[in-house]
Write a protein that holds these residues in place. Structure first.
Motif, PDB file in Angstrom:
ATOM      1  N   UNK A 144       0.798  -1.229   0.000  1.00  0.00           N
ATOM      2  CA  UNK A 144       0.000   0.000   0.000  1.00  0.00           C
ATOM      3  C   UNK A 144       0.836   1.288   0.000  1.00  0.00           C
ATOM      4  N   UNK A 145       1.959   1.353   0.710  1.00  0.00           N
ATOM      5  CA  UNK A 145       2.789   2.560   0.574  1.00  0.00           C
ATOM      6  C   UNK A 145       3.335   2.756  -0.840  1.00  0.00           C
ATOM      7  N   UNK A 146       3.651   1.650  -1.528  1.00  0.00           N
ATOM      8  CA  UNK A 146       4.128   1.754  -2.902  1.00  0.00           C
ATOM      9  C   UNK A 146       3.019   2.274  -3.815  1.00  0.00           C
ATOM     10  N   UNK A 147       1.798   1.767  -3.619  1.00  0.00           N
ATOM     11  CA  UNK A 147       0.673   2.270  -4.415  1.00  0.00           C
ATOM     12  C   UNK A 147       0.490   3.775  -4.199  1.00  0.00           C
ATOM     13  N   UNK A 148       0.575   4.196  -2.947  1.00  0.00           N
ATOM     14  CA  UNK A 148       0.418   5.619  -2.640  1.00  0.00           C
ATOM     15  C   UNK A 148       1.525   6.446  -3.286  1.00  0.00           C
ATOM     16  N   UNK A 149       2.760   5.925  -3.230  1.00  0.00           N
ATOM     17  CA  UNK A 149       3.889   6.627  -3.824  1.00  0.00           C
ATOM     18  C   UNK A 149       3.706   6.766  -5.336  1.00  0.00           C
ATOM     19  N   UNK A 150       3.248   5.685  -5.985  1.00  0.00           N
ATOM     20  CA  UNK A 150       3.045   5.724  -7.433  1.00  0.00           C
ATOM     21  C   UNK A 150       1.924   6.687  -7.809  1.00  0.00           C
ATOM     22  N   UNK A 151       0.907   6.778  -6.954  1.00  0.00           N
ATOM     23  CA  UNK A 151      -0.150   7.766  -7.200  1.00  0.00           C
ATOM     24  C   UNK A 151       0.420   9.179  -7.068  1.00  0.00           C
ATOM     25  N   UNK A 152       1.243   9.412  -6.043  1.00  0.00           N
ATOM     26  CA  UNK A 152       1.861  10.725  -5.851  1.00  0.00           C
ATOM     27  C   UNK A 152       2.725  11.125  -7.053  1.00  0.00           C
ATOM     28  N   UNK A 153       3.336  10.127  -7.685  1.00  0.00           N
ATOM     29  CA  UNK A 153       4.177  10.385  -8.855  1.00  0.00           C
ATOM     30  C   UNK A 153       3.371  10.550 -10.135  1.00  0.00           C
ATOM     31  N   UNK A 154       2.064  10.320 -10.050  1.00  0.00           N
ATOM     32  CA  UNK A 154       1.219  10.446 -11.232  1.00  0.00           C
ATOM     33  C   UNK A 154       1.252   9.242 -12.147  1.00  0.00           C
ATOM     34  N   UNK A 155       1.764   8.111 -11.652  1.00  0.00           N
ATOM     35  CA  UNK A 155       1.872   6.915 -12.487  1.00  0.00           C
ATOM     36  C   UNK A 155       0.640   6.025 -12.408  1.00  0.00           C
ATOM     37  N   UNK A 156      -0.188   6.219 -11.386  1.00  0.00           N
ATOM     38  CA  UNK A 156      -1.431   5.455 -11.304  1.00  0.00           C
ATOM     39  C   UNK A 156      -2.504   6.318 -10.662  1.00  0.00           C
ATOM     40  N   UNK A 157      -3.727   5.874 -10.849  1.00  0.00           N
ATOM     41  CA  UNK A 157      -4.868   6.534 -10.203  1.00  0.00           C
ATOM     42  C   UNK A 157      -5.757   5.438  -9.615  1.00  0.00           C
ATOM     43  N   UNK A 158      -6.608   5.827  -8.684  1.00  0.00           N
ATOM     44  CA  UNK A 158      -7.503   4.877  -8.023  1.00  0.00           C
ATOM     45  C   UNK A 158      -8.944   5.161  -8.416  1.00  0.00           C
ATOM     46  N   UNK A 159      -9.719   4.090  -8.493  1.00  0.00           N
ATOM     47  CA  UNK A 159     -11.162   4.214  -8.638  1.00  0.00           C
ATOM     48  C   UNK A 159     -11.807   3.036  -7.916  1.00  0.00           C
ATOM     49  N   UNK A 160     -13.048   3.208  -7.511  1.00  0.00           N
ATOM     50  CA  UNK A 160     -13.779   2.144  -6.829  1.00  0.00           C
ATOM     51  C   UNK A 160     -14.334   1.177  -7.862  1.00  0.00           C
ATOM     52  N   UNK A 161     -13.976  -0.101  -7.727  1.00  0.00           N
ATOM     53  CA  UNK A 161     -14.508  -1.158  -8.579  1.00  0.00           C
ATOM     54  C   UNK A 161     -15.028  -2.248  -7.663  1.00  0.00           C
ATOM     55  N   UNK A 162     -16.322  -2.515  -7.749  1.00  0.00           N
ATOM     56  CA  UNK A 162     -16.957  -3.496  -6.852  1.00  0.00           C
ATOM     57  C   UNK A 162     -16.644  -3.204  -5.393  1.00  0.00           C
ATOM     58  N   UNK A 163     -16.640  -1.927  -5.054  1.00  0.00           N
ATOM     59  CA  UNK A 163     -16.427  -1.516  -3.666  1.00  0.00           C
ATOM     60  C   UNK A 163     -14.988  -1.507  -3.210  1.00  0.00           C
TER      61      UNK A 163
END
Length: 195
Positions: A88-107
Motif C-alpha cells: 500500500x505505501x508503494x501504491x500511494x507513492x506511485x499515485x503521488x508520482x502520477x503513475x497510477x490513479x484509483x477508482x472504486x470497482x466493486x467496492x
C-alpha cells in the motif's frame, strides 16, 4: 508455554507456500522518485522489488492491493508474499508520482496506470525486470545453502561410521537422533507461535 502472540502463527496456506515469517515485507530504505529520477527499492530477505512488480502487474490490468499480493505470491511460486504494509505505501507513492490513479470497482479501491504510468513501464521494462523470478532466485540460494549444510552433516556422520570406535558410533547415532527430534521441534514451535 504457548505464546499469545498470534502474529507468528502460520496458517495452512502459509505452510504450503513455504512462508515462514508473518511479515515478508520490506524494511527501511524505500525510496520513490518519479520518472527520470533515481528510485530506491523496498527489499526483504525473500522478497523482490515491490515497486517494479506493482508497475508490471498494473500494466497488464487494474488491480487492488490484495490482488497484487496474491499475484506476486503466485508468480513467485509462493517464495515471495509481500505484506499489505509493503504494497500500500508503494501504491500511494506511485499515485503521488502520477503513475497510477484509483477508482472504486466493486467496492474496492482499484489501481489503474495513468497514461504516464503506461509510458513509464514501456520505457523502463528492461530495468523493471521480473521481480518475482528474482525472489525465486533468493529461495534457490537459500535451498542450496540448506542442502550444502545437510551434506556436510552426512559426511561427518559417514566418517564416524567408517573410522570411529563402537563408542563413537553410539554417540554419533545419539546426535543424529537428537537432530531429527530438533527438526520436528522447529516446525512444532513455528505452528504453536513460539519464537
Amino acid at each position: 508455554m504457548r505464546s499469545n502472540d498470534f502474529s507468528q502463527t502460520r496458517r495452512p496456506a502459509d505452510r504450503r507456500r513455504g512462508r515462514h515469517d508473518h511479515d515478508l515485507g520490506f524494511g527501511p530504505g524505500f525510496g520513490g522518485g518519479g520518472p527520470g529520477r533515481p528510485r530506491g527499492r523496498r527489499r526483504g530477505g525473500r522478497g523482490g522489488d515491490v515497486r517494479a512488480a506493482t508497475l508490471l502487474l498494473l500494466a497488464e490490468e487494474p488491480q487492488h492491493g490484495y490482488q497484487l499480493i496474491q499475484e506476486i505470491a503466485e508468480r513467485s511460486d509462493g517464495t515471495w508474499t509481500p505484506s499489505p504494509g509493503s504494497i500500500y505505501p508503494v501504491l500511494q507513492q506511485l499515485e503521488d508520482e502520477g503513475l497510477l490513479s484509483f477508482e472504486r470497482v466493486d467496492g474496492r479501491k482499484t489501481a489503474t496506470l495513468t497514461p504516464e504510468g503506461t509510458t513509464y513501464v514501456e520505457e523502463h521494462r528492461d530495468e523493471l525486470g521480473t521481480p518475482w523470478e528474482a525472489a525465486q532466485g533468493d529461495r534457490s540460494r537459500e535451498m542450496h545453502e540448506f542442502a550444502h549444510n545437510l551434506k556436510g552433516f552426512i559426511n561427518a556422520w559417514k566418517q564416524v561410521a567408517q573410522a570411529g570406535t563402537p563408542e563413537q558410533r553410539v554417540k554419533a547415532n545419539a546426535v543424529v537422533d537428537d537432530a531429527r527430534k530438533a527438526m520436528y521441534l522447529i516446525l512444532a514451535d513455528a505452528e504453536s507461535g513460539r519464537p
